[in-house]
Design a protein around this motif. Sequence first.
Motif, PDB file in Angstrom:
ATOM      1  N   ARG A   1      23.851 -92.258  26.526  1.00 11.08           N
ATOM      2  CA  ARG A   1      25.207 -92.683  26.885  1.00 11.08           C
ATOM      3  C   ARG A   1      26.255 -91.633  26.488  1.00 11.08           C
ATOM      4  NH1 ARG A   1      28.867 -95.611  24.020  1.00 11.08           N
ATOM      5  NH2 ARG A   1      30.587 -96.334  25.330  1.00 11.08           N
ATOM      6  N   ALA A   2      25.996 -90.915  25.389  1.00 10.68           N
ATOM      7  CA  ALA A   2      26.962 -89.920  24.896  1.00 10.68           C
ATOM      8  C   ALA A   2      27.280 -88.873  25.964  1.00 10.68           C
ATOM      9  CB  ALA A   2      26.418 -89.252  23.638  1.00 10.68           C
ATOM     10  N   ILE A   3      26.319 -88.607  26.833  1.00  3.12           N
ATOM     11  CA  ILE A   3      26.542 -87.606  27.887  1.00  3.12           C
ATOM     12  C   ILE A   3      27.631 -88.090  28.854  1.00  3.12           C
ATOM     13  CG2 ILE A   3      25.432 -86.421  29.849  1.00  3.12           C
ATOM     14  CD1 ILE A   3      22.787 -86.564  28.123  1.00  3.12           C
ATOM     15  N   SER A   4      27.536 -89.357  29.259  1.00  3.61           N
ATOM     16  CA  SER A   4      28.565 -89.853  30.191  1.00  3.61           C
ATOM     17  C   SER A   4      29.903 -90.079  29.490  1.00  3.61           C
ATOM     18  CB  SER A   4      28.095 -91.112  30.921  1.00  3.61           C
ATOM     19  OG  SER A   4      27.488 -91.993  30.030  1.00  3.61           O
ATOM     20  N   VAL A   5      29.872 -90.377  28.201  1.00  5.14           N
ATOM     21  CA  VAL A   5      31.130 -90.511  27.450  1.00  5.14           C
ATOM     22  C   VAL A   5      31.869 -89.164  27.462  1.00  5.14           C
ATOM     23  CG1 VAL A   5      32.098 -90.845  25.126  1.00  5.14           C
ATOM     24  CG2 VAL A   5      30.324 -92.403  25.974  1.00  5.14           C
ATOM     25  N   LEU A   6      31.148 -88.103  27.182  1.00  7.16           N
ATOM     26  CA  LEU A   6      31.762 -86.769  27.178  1.00  7.16           C
ATOM     27  C   LEU A   6      32.309 -86.409  28.554  1.00  7.16           C
ATOM     28  CD1 LEU A   6      29.450 -84.411  25.115  1.00  7.16           C
ATOM     29  CD2 LEU A   6      31.871 -84.880  24.701  1.00  7.16           C
ATOM     30  N   LYS A   7      31.522 -86.713  29.566  1.00  5.02           N
ATOM     31  CA  LYS A   7      31.949 -86.359  30.918  1.00  5.02           C
ATOM     32  C   LYS A   7      33.214 -87.130  31.289  1.00  5.02           C
ATOM     33  CE  LYS A   7      30.108 -84.749  35.168  1.00  5.02           C
ATOM     34  NZ  LYS A   7      28.870 -84.309  35.793  1.00  5.02           N
ATOM     35  N   ALA A   8      33.243 -88.398  30.939  1.00  6.18           N
ATOM     36  CA  ALA A   8      34.415 -89.213  31.264  1.00  6.18           C
ATOM     37  C   ALA A   8      35.660 -88.678  30.551  1.00  6.18           C
ATOM     38  CB  ALA A   8      34.158 -90.670  30.875  1.00  6.18           C
ATOM     39  N   GLU A   9      35.513 -88.309  29.272  1.00  2.04           N
ATOM     40  CA  GLU A   9      36.655 -87.762  28.519  1.00  2.04           C
ATOM     41  C   GLU A   9      37.144 -86.468  29.161  1.00  2.04           C
ATOM     42  OE1 GLU A   9      38.599 -88.779  26.109  1.00  2.04           O
ATOM     43  OE2 GLU A   9      37.517 -90.680  26.102  1.00  2.04           O
ATOM     44  N   ALA A  10      36.194 -85.618  29.531  1.00  4.70           N
ATOM     45  CA  ALA A  10      36.555 -84.332  30.132  1.00  4.70           C
ATOM     46  C   ALA A  10      37.250 -84.544  31.476  1.00  4.70           C
ATOM     47  CB  ALA A  10      35.296 -83.480  30.312  1.00  4.70           C
ATOM     48  N   GLU A  11      36.739 -85.447  32.278  1.00  7.91           N
ATOM     49  CA  GLU A  11      37.331 -85.668  33.603  1.00  7.91           C
ATOM     50  C   GLU A  11      38.701 -86.340  33.511  1.00  7.91           C
ATOM     51  OE1 GLU A  11      33.989 -87.261  35.783  1.00  7.91           O
ATOM     52  OE2 GLU A  11      33.470 -85.232  36.488  1.00  7.91           O
ATOM     53  N   ARG A  12      38.869 -87.167  32.500  1.00  2.05           N
ATOM     54  CA  ARG A  12      40.150 -87.828  32.297  1.00  2.05           C
ATOM     55  C   ARG A  12      41.260 -86.791  32.048  1.00  2.05           C
ATOM     56  NH1 ARG A  12      42.324 -91.497  28.153  1.00  2.05           N
ATOM     57  NH2 ARG A  12      40.924 -90.551  26.654  1.00  2.05           N
ATOM     58  N   ALA A  13      40.895 -85.713  31.357  1.00  2.00           N
ATOM     59  CA  ALA A  13      41.889 -84.676  31.028  1.00  2.00           C
ATOM     60  C   ALA A  13      42.349 -83.923  32.271  1.00  2.00           C
ATOM     61  CB  ALA A  13      41.290 -83.701  30.020  1.00  2.00           C
ATOM     62  N   ARG A  14      41.601 -84.038  33.347  1.00  2.00           N
ATOM     63  CA  ARG A  14      41.953 -83.327  34.582  1.00  2.00           C
ATOM     64  C   ARG A  14      42.834 -84.164  35.491  1.00  2.00           C
ATOM     65  NH1 ARG A  14      37.316 -79.638  37.230  1.00  2.00           N
ATOM     66  NH2 ARG A  14      37.607 -77.872  35.837  1.00  2.00           N
ATOM     67  N   ARG A  15      42.827 -85.477  35.247  1.00  2.00           N
ATOM     68  CA  ARG A  15      43.590 -86.349  36.141  1.00  2.00           C
ATOM     69  C   ARG A  15      45.069 -86.275  35.811  1.00  2.00           C
ATOM     70  NH1 ARG A  15      39.061 -89.871  36.043  1.00  2.00           N
ATOM     71  NH2 ARG A  15      39.860 -91.143  34.357  1.00  2.00           N
ATOM     72  N   PRO A  16      45.925 -86.265  36.826  1.00  2.00           N
ATOM     73  CA  PRO A  16      47.354 -86.263  36.542  1.00  2.00           C
ATOM     74  C   PRO A  16      47.759 -87.560  35.853  1.00  2.00           C
ATOM     75  CG  PRO A  16      46.927 -86.506  38.904  1.00  2.00           C
ATOM     76  CD  PRO A  16      45.616 -86.309  38.250  1.00  2.00           C
ATOM     77  N   THR A  17      48.645 -87.452  34.870  1.00  2.00           N
ATOM     78  CA  THR A  17      49.032 -88.687  34.141  1.00  2.00           C
ATOM     79  C   THR A  17      50.297 -89.278  34.733  1.00  2.00           C
ATOM     80  OG1 THR A  17      50.025 -87.170  32.553  1.00  2.00           O
ATOM     81  CG2 THR A  17      47.951 -88.221  31.948  1.00  2.00           C
TER      82      THR A  17
ATOM     83  N   ILE B   1      33.420 -80.296  36.329  1.00  2.00           N
ATOM     84  CA  ILE B   1      33.051 -80.457  34.918  1.00  2.00           C
ATOM     85  C   ILE B   1      31.536 -80.588  34.829  1.00  2.00           C
ATOM     86  CG2 ILE B   1      33.196 -82.022  32.914  1.00  2.00           C
ATOM     87  CD1 ILE B   1      35.888 -80.806  33.446  1.00  2.00           C
ATOM     88  N   ARG B   2      30.957 -79.882  33.880  1.00  2.00           N
ATOM     89  CA  ARG B   2      29.512 -79.968  33.674  1.00  2.00           C
ATOM     90  C   ARG B   2      29.234 -80.171  32.183  1.00  2.00           C
ATOM     91  NH1 ARG B   2      26.562 -77.802  37.983  1.00  2.00           N
ATOM     92  NH2 ARG B   2      24.805 -77.335  36.604  1.00  2.00           N
TER      93      ARG B   2
ATOM     94  N   ALA C   1      37.122 -82.939  23.781  1.00  2.00           N
ATOM     95  CA  ALA C   1      36.711 -82.546  25.140  1.00  2.00           C
ATOM     96  C   ALA C   1      37.929 -82.381  26.055  1.00  2.00           C
ATOM     97  CB  ALA C   1      35.743 -83.582  25.714  1.00  2.00           C
ATOM     98  N   GLY C   2      38.911 -83.259  25.899  1.00  2.00           N
ATOM     99  CA  GLY C   2      40.097 -83.187  26.747  1.00  2.00           C
ATOM    100  C   GLY C   2      40.878 -81.901  26.517  1.00  2.00           C
ATOM    101  N   GLU C   3      41.028 -81.530  25.265  1.00  2.00           N
ATOM    102  CA  GLU C   3      41.761 -80.296  24.923  1.00  2.00           C
ATOM    103  C   GLU C   3      41.050 -79.072  25.521  1.00  2.00           C
ATOM    104  OE1 GLU C   3      44.552 -79.909  23.495  1.00  2.00           O
ATOM    105  OE2 GLU C   3      44.596 -77.817  22.806  1.00  2.00           O
TER     106      GLU C   3
END
Length: 228
Positions: A212-228, A4-5, A187-189
Amino acid sequence: MNGIRIAPSVLAWNLGNLERAVEISVEGKADQIHLDVIDGNFAPNITFGPGTVKALRHLTDLKFDTHLMIARPDAYVDKFLDAGSDLLTFHAEVLDGGMFDELHKTVRARGKEVGVAIKPQTDLPQWAADRLDKISTLVVMTVNPGFSGQRMDMSVMPKLQRLSTLVRERGLGTDIEVDGGVEPENAGEVVKRGGNVLVAGAGVYAKKDPVRAISVLKAEAERARRPT
Ligand code: DX5
Ligand code: ZN
């Protein structure tokens, strides 16, 4: 799978102080900086040109992702290479296969990367599908080119999914960049549909704390990749 970038788009900042926009991206540990070049012809706005890109270059080594929303990219490709762009993205709507091949040759001769962008209503043309292996970044626009701060057009999601599947099926390492209206809420979608580079103008620079908004976006994007 490509990482993710996050690519903040400086167009959403005060255009009189782009140095600060770049500094914010550096402080927020953005992965690349998205520079929207618009000529008032391809799209209804005029932003900045190679002189501005060059003036910002000394501030950082971060990848300069230059999105050329211009009618005649052939007339400016050398100038943006000289200015220090690392990725030059051309719009499919103003090219054909032969023109792409020329631009690709010019950019690769300087060791830089080639991107191809498509507007929300544009499907990937056959000439571009045939040359996917030459395209390092496919930019799927989710707003009409011109302005920051528009809402993401969610009707583009099936196309995003189709193109990211195509890239994966061919075993290519092409980045899939999504440009327009990216916010923490979507971002997750975007990531679930196969996007891995997230451009964010207002999603970074219109926030109270843009660093901070940059890391918020990255965290949301990476969360969508993790298996639930
Ligand atoms: C639109 C530009 C986008 C835009 C992104 O012409 O290509 O990069 O500035 O800004 P937001 O994220 O605010 O839509
Ligand atoms: Zn852009």
